[in-house]
Motif scaffolding. Structure first.
Motif, PDB file in Angstrom:
ATOM      1  N   LEU A  46      -0.005 -22.444 -70.254  1.00  0.00           N
ATOM      2  CA  LEU A  46       0.784 -21.318 -69.769  1.00  0.00           C
ATOM      3  C   LEU A  46       1.009 -20.291 -70.872  1.00  0.00           C
ATOM      4  O   LEU A  46       0.844 -19.075 -70.657  1.00  0.00           O
ATOM      5  N   VAL A  47       1.381 -20.746 -72.054  1.00  0.00           N
ATOM      6  CA  VAL A  47       1.618 -19.831 -73.181  1.00  0.00           C
ATOM      7  C   VAL A  47       0.345 -19.072 -73.526  1.00  0.00           C
ATOM      8  O   VAL A  47       0.368 -17.860 -73.763  1.00  0.00           O
ATOM      9  N   ARG A  48      -0.781 -19.786 -73.534  1.00  0.00           N
ATOM     10  CA  ARG A  48      -2.040 -19.113 -73.846  1.00  0.00           C
ATOM     11  C   ARG A  48      -2.352 -18.025 -72.831  1.00  0.00           C
ATOM     12  O   ARG A  48      -2.737 -16.907 -73.188  1.00  0.00           O
ATOM     13  N   VAL A  49      -2.191 -18.344 -71.546  1.00  0.00           N
ATOM     14  CA  VAL A  49      -2.503 -17.361 -70.504  1.00  0.00           C
ATOM     15  C   VAL A  49      -1.602 -16.153 -70.620  1.00  0.00           C
ATOM     16  O   VAL A  49      -2.063 -15.005 -70.519  1.00  0.00           O
ATOM     17  N   ARG A  50      -0.325 -16.355 -70.853  1.00  0.00           N
ATOM     18  CA  ARG A  50       0.601 -15.227 -70.902  1.00  0.00           C
ATOM     19  C   ARG A  50       0.431 -14.397 -72.156  1.00  0.00           C
ATOM     20  O   ARG A  50       0.605 -13.177 -72.122  1.00  0.00           O
ATOM     21  N   ARG A  51       0.102 -15.045 -73.264  1.00  0.00           N
ATOM     22  CA  ARG A  51      -0.090 -14.274 -74.502  1.00  0.00           C
ATOM     23  C   ARG A  51      -1.411 -13.531 -74.514  1.00  0.00           C
ATOM     24  O   ARG A  51      -1.530 -12.487 -75.162  1.00  0.00           O
ATOM     25  N   ARG A  52      -2.405 -14.063 -73.815  1.00  0.00           N
ATOM     26  CA  ARG A  52      -3.728 -13.433 -73.816  1.00  0.00           C
ATOM     27  C   ARG A  52      -4.076 -12.931 -72.423  1.00  0.00           C
ATOM     28  O   ARG A  52      -5.227 -12.966 -72.015  1.00  0.00           O
ATOM     29  N   ARG A  53      -3.082 -12.429 -71.715  1.00  0.00           N
ATOM     30  CA  ARG A  53      -3.286 -12.038 -70.320  1.00  0.00           C
ATOM     31  C   ARG A  53      -4.343 -10.959 -70.166  1.00  0.00           C
ATOM     32  O   ARG A  53      -5.001 -10.879 -69.117  1.00  0.00           O
ATOM     33  N   ALA A  54      -4.513 -10.131 -71.208  1.00  0.00           N
ATOM     34  CA  ALA A  54      -5.519  -9.068 -71.106  1.00  0.00           C
ATOM     35  C   ALA A  54      -6.933  -9.645 -71.042  1.00  0.00           C
ATOM     36  O   ALA A  54      -7.863  -8.950 -70.602  1.00  0.00           O
ATOM     37  N   GLU A  55      -7.112 -10.904 -71.466  1.00  0.00           N
ATOM     38  CA  GLU A  55      -8.432 -11.525 -71.470  1.00  0.00           C
ATOM     39  C   GLU A  55      -8.720 -12.308 -70.189  1.00  0.00           C
ATOM     40  O   GLU A  55      -9.801 -12.890 -70.049  1.00  0.00           O
ATOM     41  N   VAL A  56      -7.732 -12.353 -69.289  1.00  0.00           N
ATOM     42  CA  VAL A  56      -7.881 -13.089 -68.039  1.00  0.00           C
ATOM     43  C   VAL A  56      -8.071 -12.104 -66.896  1.00  0.00           C
ATOM     44  O   VAL A  56      -7.388 -11.073 -66.827  1.00  0.00           O
ATOM     45  N   LEU A  61      -5.173 -14.240 -63.062  1.00  0.00           N
ATOM     46  CA  LEU A  61      -3.820 -14.238 -63.624  1.00  0.00           C
ATOM     47  C   LEU A  61      -2.781 -14.299 -62.511  1.00  0.00           C
ATOM     48  O   LEU A  61      -1.810 -15.068 -62.601  1.00  0.00           O
ATOM     49  N   ARG A  62      -2.982 -13.523 -61.449  1.00  0.00           N
ATOM     50  CA  ARG A  62      -2.031 -13.553 -60.334  1.00  0.00           C
ATOM     51  C   ARG A  62      -1.977 -14.940 -59.696  1.00  0.00           C
ATOM     52  O   ARG A  62      -0.900 -15.449 -59.370  1.00  0.00           O
ATOM     53  N   GLY A  63      -3.145 -15.548 -59.507  1.00  0.00           N
ATOM     54  CA  GLY A  63      -3.180 -16.875 -58.908  1.00  0.00           C
ATOM     55  C   GLY A  63      -2.513 -17.924 -59.791  1.00  0.00           C
ATOM     56  O   GLY A  63      -1.800 -18.801 -59.297  1.00  0.00           O
ATOM     57  N   PHE A  64      -2.715 -17.816 -61.088  1.00  0.00           N
ATOM     58  CA  PHE A  64      -2.112 -18.776 -62.016  1.00  0.00           C
ATOM     59  C   PHE A  64      -0.596 -18.668 -61.994  1.00  0.00           C
ATOM     60  O   PHE A  64       0.115 -19.674 -61.923  1.00  0.00           O
ATOM     61  N   GLU A  65      -0.078 -17.442 -62.044  1.00  0.00           N
ATOM     62  CA  GLU A  65       1.375 -17.244 -62.030  1.00  0.00           C
ATOM     63  C   GLU A  65       1.974 -17.700 -60.705  1.00  0.00           C
ATOM     64  O   GLU A  65       3.051 -18.315 -60.673  1.00  0.00           O
ATOM     65  N   ALA A  66       1.296 -17.424 -59.599  1.00  0.00           N
ATOM     66  CA  ALA A  66       1.801 -17.863 -58.296  1.00  0.00           C
ATOM     67  C   ALA A  66       1.815 -19.383 -58.212  1.00  0.00           C
ATOM     68  O   ALA A  66       2.746 -19.989 -57.656  1.00  0.00           O
ATOM     69  N   LEU A 107     -13.488 -19.630 -68.501  1.00  0.00           N
ATOM     70  CA  LEU A 107     -12.052 -19.924 -68.556  1.00  0.00           C
ATOM     71  C   LEU A 107     -11.374 -19.514 -67.253  1.00  0.00           C
ATOM     72  O   LEU A 107     -10.529 -20.247 -66.721  1.00  0.00           O
ATOM     73  N   ASP A 108     -11.721 -18.359 -66.726  1.00  0.00           N
ATOM     74  CA  ASP A 108     -11.146 -17.927 -65.447  1.00  0.00           C
ATOM     75  C   ASP A 108     -11.411 -18.974 -64.362  1.00  0.00           C
ATOM     76  O   ASP A 108     -10.525 -19.289 -63.556  1.00  0.00           O
ATOM     77  N   ARG A 109     -12.630 -19.504 -64.366  1.00  0.00           N
ATOM     78  CA  ARG A 109     -12.973 -20.517 -63.370  1.00  0.00           C
ATOM     79  C   ARG A 109     -12.106 -21.769 -63.547  1.00  0.00           C
ATOM     80  O   ARG A 109     -11.621 -22.344 -62.564  1.00  0.00           O
ATOM     81  N   HIS A 110     -11.917 -22.182 -64.785  1.00  0.00           N
ATOM     82  CA  HIS A 110     -11.075 -23.360 -65.028  1.00  0.00           C
ATOM     83  C   HIS A 110      -9.622 -23.103 -64.630  1.00  0.00           C
ATOM     84  O   HIS A 110      -8.936 -23.995 -64.125  1.00  0.00           O
ATOM     85  N   LEU A 111      -9.144 -21.894 -64.855  1.00  0.00           N
ATOM     86  CA  LEU A 111      -7.741 -21.595 -64.543  1.00  0.00           C
ATOM     87  C   LEU A 111      -7.465 -21.653 -63.047  1.00  0.00           C
ATOM     88  O   LEU A 111      -6.339 -21.962 -62.633  1.00  0.00           O
ATOM     89  N   THR A 112      -8.465 -21.353 -62.229  1.00  0.00           N
ATOM     90  CA  THR A 112      -8.235 -21.408 -60.775  1.00  0.00           C
ATOM     91  C   THR A 112      -7.925 -22.830 -60.313  1.00  0.00           C
ATOM     92  O   THR A 112      -7.332 -23.018 -59.253  1.00  0.00           O
ATOM     93  N   ARG A 113      -8.295 -23.823 -61.092  1.00  0.00           N
ATOM     94  CA  ARG A 113      -7.992 -25.206 -60.726  1.00  0.00           C
ATOM     95  C   ARG A 113      -6.475 -25.435 -60.634  1.00  0.00           C
ATOM     96  O   ARG A 113      -6.004 -26.252 -59.836  1.00  0.00           O
TER      97      ARG A 113
END
Length: 423
Positions: A46-56, A61-66, A107-113
């Protein structure tokens, strides 16, 4: 979600773990520690996604936060359900891959999991759902439940009365239930193994790392090549043999192994593996018979136990950057092993030596199993003794690791006199 702090194991639990014997205190310590680590890794993601949100990607990003919000809502009403989904072994495999993947499409693909982790928890808790998740590869895999093959892209997910509906375009919806049963095009539920909660995990794309595990690489068997009836029969026979030989170990296997992952066969006997990131999962090729299944389960379970313990209480020092660890000879392998491999092998083989000693002496076990166990014990007992001497002479162990190895040596010595087979 709150952090979980795990206190050091009490001396009795530490001693029981060193003895390789099943013990409630030791099992509880390992479960709590594995869960604490799982939460820590999830928070790190979570910290990685939020700190590097510009790279997602924005939709990722919307799906991960939801999904994070959905998981928090579900935890407030059903914390035990959320814990079970997060602690499912393959969730750990996914986290390990996602945390080390460089930014980009993979990484985007992995985050959708993570969306499917949250949806699975909500499904099991009976929570209402109405959201859109991404299926970039055309596979929606619900951890511990099953997988649906759909058209790649967004999928509308709704739920009512503990049934999730997956809507993709004009196709009939796919129905998913918490038990893994379902209906509709492309749905495959995980199949349980008899007599407990263990699943034959032959669907999840994260069940084996990319490229396989071990050397030579062991590859995940596909569902189409997996004979569930044969695996169920081997599992039942192996459990029955453990119950008659060592009831406590039989119970430990049934309660601890949450996922049995079939691998592509590589010879007549079972080859097993575990992943440090996925405690509770045993990866193995088909076993030859009940004894082969029982031995593989006990062997791999103790690799998993020691890996979890080492993450909580370091037993040996990590490698220095750029400096290769000292390598040691062990009796059960032709190649030299670093201290981690010596420790792992000694621990797993000590557990087998204890099992074989009991099988050789126990009443009611098949004669062939008793005779084979006596031969195996004589062979492996000496090898474990040599490995324990190597460990105790090494300067790479921590204080805790040295104490653990000393206690292992005490158990090893007691087995040679027969005193270690009681209790």
């Amino acid at each position: 979600m709150p952090a979980v702090i795990v206190a050091p194991p009490r001396p009795a639990a530490f001693a029981a773990l060193a003895a390789t014997r099943p013990a409630p205190a030791g099992a509880a310590f390992l479960r709590a520690g594995a869960h604490a680590r799982r939460l820590l890794l999830l928070k790190a993601l979570l910290v990685r996604v939020r700190r590097r949100r510009a790279e997602v990607a924005p939709e990722t990003l919307r799906g991960f936060e939801a999904a994070w919000r959905l998981l928090e809502r579900t935890e407030r009403v059903a914390p035990a359900v959320v814990r079970a989904v997060l602690d499912y072994p393959i969730t750990g495999s996914w986290l390990a891959i996602a945390l080390t993947e460089p930014a980009g499409p993979d990484l985007d693909r992995h985050l959708t999991r993570f969306e499917l982790v949250a949806v699975t928890a909500a499904l099991r808790a009976g929570q209402p759902l109405d959201l859109v998740v991404q299926a970039p590869t055309g596979v929606l895999s619900f951890p511990g439940v099953g997988s649906a093959h759909v058209a790649p892209g967004p999928v509308h997910v709704t739920s009512r009365s503990r049934v999730v509906r997956l809507h993709t375009g004009s196709a009939p919806p796919v129905l998913v239930r918490p038990t893994g049963s379902g209906a509709g095009p492309g749905w495959h539920g995980l199949r349980p193994l008899p007599g407990g909660t263990t699943r034959l995990e032959d669907l999840d794309p994260y069940r084996v790392p990319p490229g396989g595990v071990g050397s030579p690489a062991r590859i995940a068997a596909e569902r189409s090549d997996t004979d569930h009836a044969a695996w169920a029969g081997r599992w039942r026979a192996g459990r029955a043999l453990l119950r008659v030989t060592d009831p406590a170990r039989g119970v430990e296997v049934e309660r601890t192994v949450g996922a049995l992952v079939p691998l592509v066969p590589q010879g007549p006997r079972a080859l097993g593996a575990t992943l440090a990131a996925a405690p509770g999962a045993v990866l193995m090729t088909p076993s030859a018979d009940a004894a082969d299944m029982a031995e593989t389960l006990v062997h791999e379970l103790h690799h998993s136990k020691l890996s979890t313990l080492h993450e909580l209480v370091p037993l040996y020092r990590p490698d220095e950057d750029g400096v290769r660890s000292t390598l040691y000879r062990v009796g059960w392998r032709p190649d030299e092993r670093p201290v981690a491999g010596v420790f792992q092998g000694a621990y797993a083989h000590l557990a087998l030596a204890d099992l074989w000693r009991r099988a050789a002496d126990a009443r009611g076990v098949p004669r062939a199993w008793s005779e084979r166990s006596a031969q195996q014990f004589d062979h492996v007992h000496d090898q474990v003794g040599e490995a324990l001497t190597t460990l105790l002479e090494s300067d790479e162990l921590t204080n805790e690791g040295r104490e653990f190895a000393r206690r292992m040596r005490q158990i090893h010595a007691s087995l040679s006199t027969g005193h270690g087979v009681r209790g």
